[in-house]
Scaffold this active site. Structure first.
Site, PDB file in Angstrom:
ATOM      1  N   ASN A   7      35.488 -14.908  43.188  1.00 52.56           N
ATOM      2  CA  ASN A   7      35.449 -16.476  42.454  1.00 52.56           C
ATOM      3  C   ASN A   7      36.126 -16.124  41.160  1.00 52.56           C
ATOM      4  O   ASN A   7      36.201 -15.721  40.321  1.00 52.56           O
ATOM      5  CB  ASN A   7      34.128 -16.643  41.945  1.00 52.56           C
ATOM      6  N   ASP A   9      37.206 -18.931  39.592  1.00 54.66           N
ATOM      7  CA  ASP A   9      37.099 -20.104  38.361  1.00 54.66           C
ATOM      8  C   ASP A   9      37.422 -19.800  37.027  1.00 54.66           C
ATOM      9  O   ASP A   9      38.118 -20.587  36.428  1.00 54.66           O
ATOM     10  CB  ASP A   9      35.432 -20.470  38.582  1.00 54.66           C
ATOM     11  N   HIS A  10      37.073 -18.588  36.641  1.00 51.40           N
ATOM     12  CA  HIS A  10      37.335 -18.377  35.115  1.00 51.40           C
ATOM     13  C   HIS A  10      38.618 -18.072  34.761  1.00 51.40           C
ATOM     14  O   HIS A  10      38.874 -17.942  33.725  1.00 51.40           O
ATOM     15  CB  HIS A  10      36.423 -17.154  34.572  1.00 51.40           C
ATOM     16  N   ARG A  18      43.869 -24.250  27.205  1.00 47.81           N
ATOM     17  CA  ARG A  18      45.291 -24.871  26.804  1.00 47.81           C
ATOM     18  C   ARG A  18      45.695 -25.973  27.426  1.00 47.81           C
ATOM     19  O   ARG A  18      46.749 -26.316  27.324  1.00 47.81           O
ATOM     20  CB  ARG A  18      46.191 -23.672  26.423  1.00 47.81           C
ATOM     21  N   HIS A  43      35.178 -23.142  42.874  1.00 47.08           N
ATOM     22  CA  HIS A  43      34.016 -24.160  42.621  1.00 47.08           C
ATOM     23  C   HIS A  43      34.885 -25.349  42.044  1.00 47.08           C
ATOM     24  O   HIS A  43      35.461 -25.489  40.759  1.00 47.08           O
ATOM     25  CB  HIS A  43      32.971 -23.754  41.788  1.00 47.08           C
ATOM     26  N   ARG A  45      34.187 -28.391  40.205  1.00 47.79           N
ATOM     27  CA  ARG A  45      33.180 -29.008  39.546  1.00 47.79           C
ATOM     28  C   ARG A  45      33.635 -30.377  39.268  1.00 47.79           C
ATOM     29  O   ARG A  45      34.749 -30.894  38.998  1.00 47.79           O
ATOM     30  CB  ARG A  45      32.919 -28.318  38.241  1.00 47.79           C
ATOM     31  N   ARG A  49      36.277 -28.967  34.840  1.00 47.00           N
ATOM     32  CA  ARG A  49      36.379 -27.996  33.770  1.00 47.00           C
ATOM     33  C   ARG A  49      37.185 -26.798  33.949  1.00 47.00           C
ATOM     34  O   ARG A  49      37.752 -26.174  32.889  1.00 47.00           O
ATOM     35  CB  ARG A  49      34.884 -27.729  33.264  1.00 47.00           C
ATOM     36  N   HIS A  50      37.250 -26.341  35.087  1.00 44.51           N
ATOM     37  CA  HIS A  50      38.348 -25.265  35.424  1.00 44.51           C
ATOM     38  C   HIS A  50      39.132 -25.423  36.696  1.00 44.51           C
ATOM     39  O   HIS A  50      40.314 -25.550  36.361  1.00 44.51           O
ATOM     40  CB  HIS A  50      37.569 -23.739  35.437  1.00 44.51           C
ATOM     41  N   GLU A  70      33.432 -23.976  46.740  1.00 47.13           N
ATOM     42  CA  GLU A  70      32.044 -24.531  46.519  1.00 47.13           C
ATOM     43  C   GLU A  70      32.094 -25.810  45.997  1.00 47.13           C
ATOM     44  O   GLU A  70      32.971 -26.102  45.163  1.00 47.13           O
ATOM     45  CB  GLU A  70      31.559 -23.518  45.317  1.00 47.13           C
ATOM     46  N   THR A 101      26.129 -22.735  37.758  1.00 49.85           N
ATOM     47  CA  THR A 101      25.201 -23.132  38.644  1.00 49.85           C
ATOM     48  C   THR A 101      23.772 -22.570  38.540  1.00 49.85           C
ATOM     49  O   THR A 101      23.571 -21.433  38.896  1.00 49.85           O
ATOM     50  CB  THR A 101      25.731 -23.120  40.064  1.00 49.85           C
ATOM     51  N   GLU A 152      23.696 -19.062  51.411  1.00 50.41           N
ATOM     52  CA  GLU A 152      24.086 -18.129  50.262  1.00 50.41           C
ATOM     53  C   GLU A 152      22.814 -17.984  49.303  1.00 50.41           C
ATOM     54  O   GLU A 152      22.473 -18.996  48.796  1.00 50.41           O
ATOM     55  CB  GLU A 152      25.204 -18.625  49.411  1.00 50.41           C
ATOM     56  N   HIS A 192      25.854 -14.847  42.333  1.00 55.02           N
ATOM     57  CA  HIS A 192      25.512 -15.200  41.102  1.00 55.02           C
ATOM     58  C   HIS A 192      25.083 -14.306  40.243  1.00 55.02           C
ATOM     59  O   HIS A 192      23.944 -13.818  40.579  1.00 55.02           O
ATOM     60  CB  HIS A 192      24.748 -16.568  41.185  1.00 55.02           C
ATOM     61  N   GLY A 193      25.667 -14.051  39.302  1.00 53.12           N
ATOM     62  CA  GLY A 193      25.269 -12.996  38.049  1.00 53.12           C
ATOM     63  C   GLY A 193      25.379 -11.670  38.615  1.00 53.12           C
ATOM     64  O   GLY A 193      24.896 -10.787  37.802  1.00 53.12           O
ATOM     65  N   GLY A 214      32.142 -13.764  40.731  1.00 53.96           N
ATOM     66  CA  GLY A 214      33.472 -13.982  39.729  1.00 53.96           C
ATOM     67  C   GLY A 214      33.214 -13.448  38.139  1.00 53.96           C
ATOM     68  O   GLY A 214      34.094 -12.864  37.822  1.00 53.96           O
ATOM     69  N   HIS A 215      32.282 -14.160  37.501  1.00 54.70           N
ATOM     70  CA  HIS A 215      32.264 -13.876  35.968  1.00 54.70           C
ATOM     71  C   HIS A 215      32.363 -12.376  35.610  1.00 54.70           C
ATOM     72  O   HIS A 215      33.366 -11.872  34.916  1.00 54.70           O
ATOM     73  CB  HIS A 215      31.012 -14.493  35.379  1.00 54.70           C
TER      74      HIS A 215
HETATM   75  N1  PXP Z   1      28.160 -18.156  44.409  1.00 56.77           N
HETATM   76  C1  PXP Z   1      27.940 -19.369  44.025  1.00 56.77           C
HETATM   77  C2  PXP Z   1      27.540 -20.438  44.919  1.00 56.77           C
HETATM   78  C3  PXP Z   1      28.258 -19.816  42.807  1.00 56.77           C
HETATM   79  O1  PXP Z   1      28.091 -21.198  42.229  1.00 56.77           O
HETATM   80  C4  PXP Z   1      28.899 -19.024  41.888  1.00 56.77           C
HETATM   81  C5  PXP Z   1      29.301 -19.218  40.279  1.00 56.77           C
HETATM   82  O2  PXP Z   1      30.361 -20.370  40.695  1.00 56.77           O
HETATM   83  C6  PXP Z   1      28.901 -17.517  42.127  1.00 56.77           C
HETATM   84  C7  PXP Z   1      28.494 -17.359  43.412  1.00 56.77           C
HETATM   85  C8  PXP Z   1      29.535 -16.730  41.418  1.00 56.77           C
HETATM   86  O3  PXP Z   1      28.768 -16.289  40.280  1.00 56.77           O
HETATM   87  P1  PXP Z   1      29.325 -15.339  39.055  1.00 56.77           P
HETATM   88  O4  PXP Z   1      30.249 -15.922  38.461  1.00 56.77           O
HETATM   89  O5  PXP Z   1      28.137 -15.406  38.222  1.00 56.77           O
HETATM   90  O6  PXP Z   1      29.517 -14.191  39.768  1.00 56.77           O
END
Ligand code: PXP
Length: 239
Positions: A7, A9-10, A18, A43, A45, A49-50, A70, A101, A152, A192-193, A214-215
């Site tokens: 992911n 996104d970040h 910026r 994602h 959103r 935001r990203h 997503e 999320t 998921e 997630h996480g 992702g993060h």
């Molecule tokens: N899966 C889904 C459905 C999510 O919404 C997210 C966060 O955007 C992730 C996975 C990835 O989560 P993380 O950034 O905490 O790894």
């Protein structure tokens, strides 16, 4: 082998700080693929935001990579999805004020709306529609009923657990849900996480085919890349 959807996104979060062009999202996606990502996850959103609409289109047209979009049930996001046709669409709940999320979709409560969106995505050509849910049998049953191809499992409770009993209990819940989903005939993903310390036990859960992370990966990229980035800048300054 478990597939990894990265992911990114970040990468876009840093760019949007910026509202400019750096870091370049396509470069980020290409580097993730070079590192072994099996697919790119983004994602779109509602508050943009990203990831921006143009990012979704660019990734689809410029890259030959599996794309997992997503998305929440917002009509404008749906318009992008049916025009871009990602390989996979993951339906997620979304609240504007949340940082990320925070919970899974309530497929039981929103079955008719989700069934309609799932049908529209399938009709548009999306090959895999996935529901991002808490590891609960009733949510899995509802996902099967509305015609989802996959679930998921939200691993947030596991990732946020701080004591070993809660870690073990939430991992057991993930395992049970994964087995339940596989027996019910849906593909099973999770995310997630997840990070470098906690991913192992989840990756070992047999029915889980794919993890979306992702993060932790974008954070690690800063840690492993900052020395080189600073050295490259220093080399451009007066000796
Ligand atoms: N899966 C889904 C459905 C999510 O919404 C997210 C966060 O955007 C992730 C996975 C990835 O989560 P993380 O950034 O905490 O790894």
């Amino acid at each position: 082998m478990t597939k990894l959807g990265v992911n990114i996104d970040h990468v876009a979060t840093v760019r949007q700080a910026r509202r400019g062009t750096q870091p370049d999202l396509l470069t980020g996606a290409r580097l993730a693929l070079q590192g072994g990502a099996d697919g790119i996850t983004i994602h779109l959103r509602e508050d943009r935001r990203h990831i921006q609409d143009a990012d979704v289109r660019a990734i689809r047209t410029e890259l030959d990579a599996h794309l997992n979009l997503e998305m929440a049930l917002a009509p404008d996001v749906m318009d992008v999805a049916v025009s871009v046709v990602p390989d996979q669409a993951t339906l997620v709940p979304e609240r504007r004020e949340e940082l990320t999320t925070e919970g899974g979709l309530d497929v039981v409560a929103h079955a008719s709306g989700l069934a309609e969106v799932t049908r529209k995505l399938i009709d548009a050509g999306v090959g895999c529609v996935s529901m991002f849910i808490e590891p609960r049998p009733e949510q899995i049953d509802a996902s099967v009923r509305i015609g989802a191809h996959a679930i998921e499992i939200h691993t947030g409770a596991y990732a946020n657990a701080t004591d070993s009993a809660t870690v073990a209990a939430s991992l057991a819940e993930i395992r049970r849900a994964a087995d339940y989903g596989a027996a019910a005939g849906v593909r099973v993903f999770a995310g997630h996480g997840l990070d470098y310390d906690n991913v192992g036990p989840v990756a070992a859960v047999e029915p889980i085919e794919e993890l979306n992370i992702g993060h932790a990966i974008v954070s690690r990229a800063i840690e492993v890349g900052l020395v080189q980035a600073v050295a490259q800048m220093k080399a451009l300054l007066k000796p």
